[in-house]
Design a protein around this motif. Sequence first.
Motif, PDB file in Angstrom:
ATOM      1  N   ASP A   7       3.975   4.432 -10.433  1.00 29.76           N
ATOM      2  CA  ASP A   7       2.825   5.254 -10.062  1.00 29.76           C
ATOM      3  C   ASP A   7       1.823   5.266 -11.212  1.00 29.76           C
ATOM      4  O   ASP A   7       2.179   5.485 -12.357  1.00 29.76           O
ATOM      5  N   GLY A   8       0.582   4.991 -10.892  1.00 33.06           N
ATOM      6  CA  GLY A   8      -0.460   5.020 -11.908  1.00 33.06           C
ATOM      7  C   GLY A   8      -0.644   3.713 -12.650  1.00 33.06           C
ATOM      8  O   GLY A   8      -1.428   3.651 -13.581  1.00 33.06           O
ATOM      9  N   GLY A  10      -2.223   0.490 -13.676  1.00 32.01           N
ATOM     10  CA  GLY A  10      -3.621   0.127 -13.564  1.00 32.01           C
ATOM     11  C   GLY A  10      -3.953  -1.014 -14.479  1.00 32.01           C
ATOM     12  O   GLY A  10      -3.066  -1.663 -15.025  1.00 32.01           O
ATOM     13  N   VAL A  57      -9.972   1.073 -11.496  1.00 32.64           N
ATOM     14  CA  VAL A  57      -8.929   2.067 -11.264  1.00 32.64           C
ATOM     15  C   VAL A  57      -7.999   1.554 -10.176  1.00 32.64           C
ATOM     16  O   VAL A  57      -8.454   1.015  -9.168  1.00 32.64           O
ATOM     17  N   GLN A  59      -4.633   3.093  -8.062  1.00 29.78           N
ATOM     18  CA  GLN A  59      -3.769   4.243  -7.832  1.00 29.78           C
ATOM     19  C   GLN A  59      -2.761   3.892  -6.755  1.00 29.78           C
ATOM     20  O   GLN A  59      -3.134   3.371  -5.703  1.00 29.78           O
ATOM     21  N   TRP A  60      -1.507   4.154  -7.043  1.00 25.52           N
ATOM     22  CA  TRP A  60      -0.441   4.009  -6.065  1.00 25.52           C
ATOM     23  C   TRP A  60       0.107   5.400  -5.823  1.00 25.52           C
ATOM     24  O   TRP A  60       0.786   5.961  -6.668  1.00 25.52           O
ATOM     25  N   GLU A  61      -0.234   5.973  -4.668  1.00 27.36           N
ATOM     26  CA  GLU A  61       0.206   7.324  -4.347  1.00 27.36           C
ATOM     27  C   GLU A  61       1.487   7.271  -3.526  1.00 27.36           C
ATOM     28  O   GLU A  61       1.500   6.773  -2.393  1.00 27.36           O
ATOM     29  N   ASP A  78      -2.111   2.574  -1.556  1.00 27.37           N
ATOM     30  CA  ASP A  78      -2.650   1.902  -2.736  1.00 27.37           C
ATOM     31  C   ASP A  78      -4.161   1.960  -2.666  1.00 27.37           C
ATOM     32  O   ASP A  78      -4.743   1.701  -1.604  1.00 27.37           O
ATOM     33  N   THR A  79      -4.799   2.308  -3.760  1.00 22.66           N
ATOM     34  CA  THR A  79      -6.256   2.335  -3.835  1.00 22.66           C
ATOM     35  C   THR A  79      -6.703   1.493  -5.018  1.00 22.66           C
ATOM     36  O   THR A  79      -6.233   1.698  -6.138  1.00 22.66           O
ATOM     37  N   THR A  88      -8.538   1.564   0.167  1.00 23.16           N
ATOM     38  CA  THR A  88      -7.246   2.235   0.257  1.00 23.16           C
ATOM     39  C   THR A  88      -6.522   1.685   1.470  1.00 23.16           C
ATOM     40  O   THR A  88      -7.108   1.558   2.543  1.00 23.16           O
TER      41      THR A  88
END
Length: 123
Positions: A7-8, A10, A57, A59-61, A78-79, A88
């Motif tokens: 997670d996170g 980048g 950026v 982001q993997w939420e 994923d964004t 996203t």
Amino acid sequence: MCLTELDGMGPDLTWDDEGTCLVAYCSWSENSIPMKPVIGRAAIRDDFARFLPQFDVIQWELLHQVASGNLVMDERTDTFSIGERALTFRVLGVFEVTGGLITAWRDYFDSAELAELPSVLGQ
């Protein structure tokens, strides 16, 4: 386990550190697009290093995670962002884990959701 470290990830990811959660023979593949699996920790790191730096950026939420035996499944979004442009999409990640290390990593997603990727990349 190192899956929470994903997670996170980048463009500033330190792959030498992150790669430690992958076994040397790990395979990674995106099964929703025609792509051969990437085999080996160094090859995975190199493949990601070619793609991820394009984005400001990433982001993997993580939405949900389930595990059974050595299998871990993540539902996530994923964004990928560049400036004001972002894409996203929904992903199901499947991880095979042995001794706390990822031995196989497969991502599944709807390739139609990636149709906007060229515009995010400014193409």
